[in-house]
Design an enzyme around this catalytic site. Sequence first.
Site, mmCIF file in Angstrom:
data_model
loop_
_atom_site.group_PDB
_atom_site.id
_atom_site.type_symbol
_atom_site.label_atom_id
_atom_site.label_comp_id
_atom_site.label_asym_id
_atom_site.label_seq_id
_atom_site.Cartn_x
_atom_site.Cartn_y
_atom_site.Cartn_z
ATOM 1 N N LYS A 133 43.582 0.733 -45.026
ATOM 2 C CA LYS A 133 42.157 0.586 -45.360
ATOM 3 C C LYS A 133 41.303 1.206 -44.262
ATOM 4 O O LYS A 133 40.197 1.693 -44.520
ATOM 5 C CB LYS A 133 41.804 -0.872 -45.620
ATOM 6 C CG LYS A 133 41.950 -1.820 -44.434
ATOM 7 C CD LYS A 133 40.708 -1.881 -43.567
ATOM 8 C CE LYS A 133 40.957 -2.729 -42.331
ATOM 9 N NZ LYS A 133 39.791 -2.750 -41.421
ATOM 10 N N THR A 164 35.420 -2.753 -45.336
ATOM 11 C CA THR A 164 35.420 -1.764 -44.273
ATOM 12 C C THR A 164 34.839 -0.426 -44.708
ATOM 13 O O THR A 164 34.310 0.323 -43.893
ATOM 14 C CB THR A 164 36.864 -1.562 -43.751
ATOM 15 O OG1 THR A 164 37.457 -2.843 -43.524
ATOM 16 C CG2 THR A 164 36.865 -0.795 -42.449
#
Length: 333
Positions: free
Chosen positions: A196, A253
């Site tokens: 991620k 994120t």
Amino acid sequence: MMDKMSEKPKIVVVGAGAFGTALAAVAAATGNAQVTLLARRQEMVEECYRTRRNDAFLPGIPLPAELAFSSDTAALMDADIVLFAMPSQEHRAAARSYGARIGTDATVVTCAKGMEQSTGRLLTDVLDEELPGHKIGVLSGPGFAADIAKGLPTAMVVAARDSETATELAETLSGRTFRLYPSADRIGVQLGGALKNVLAIACGIVEGAGLGDSARAALISRGLAEMSRFVVAQGGEPDTVRGLSGLGDLVLTATSHQSRNLRFGIALGRDGPASGQGGELVEGAFAASVAARVAHDLGVDMPITEAVAAIIDGRLDVRTALEQLMSRPITQE
């Protein structure tokens, strides 16, 4: 996990940066355990005791009175749970440095989101190798340090080889505003956390280059498909990718400017590699190169990850990377 069930377990958090301090604070606030934050410098320990804050990393956020601070590694000797909260590339050295001090019955949990760059190995594998005989877990998921330390609602995942250990960790570390879900998929949880960061850099590049929100949405969805392929190829569970440590962490994120990886990507997209690497490399920069290398060796198709690695290395510019991604053969989604 504990020998003396009548006593509260002892937790030592190694690494007094933002995330380590936040985890120590939230664990201490639960009242479930005796928690010590282990710092390298005695000056920091004294400052934390004096102000009840760690202003170097979490400015202005008060820390609970129950939290203890120390620079003495002897604190590790009677710990039941040790949280490794240092950057991913420091894990092997930290395990070698602190290993002799960690009690034989202690469970060690990595709280970093990355892979070892030199070997391509997962951090739990590194700790398994360096700390034989210990139960090794991983804590990951969508949670910014400041939000956790402020007591804002946060849910993450803690994984271990066996469900019993993961559940014990979750029950001990969870509190009123901090909830951990147990998992037995260490591979999927770790790879979700590592990849991620790579995809957050990609989304930052899109934002910095002014390519629009539609491109960001495409990157998030296609990046999730890459993540799933990689997790399965490494022996993890595809369902883990759709949970907190995969999709949940990716959405956070890739969309919030609190993310250092996103900001790093924005600088890359706006000004090129020279600007993006003006400071210390973020976790996603290490993960991009190692994931691209491992994926190639495994025969896993990861075009976004490969493009991010090439842009960071200066081998590919943003516009060319986009052209290559958009001109790939059309296949079924």
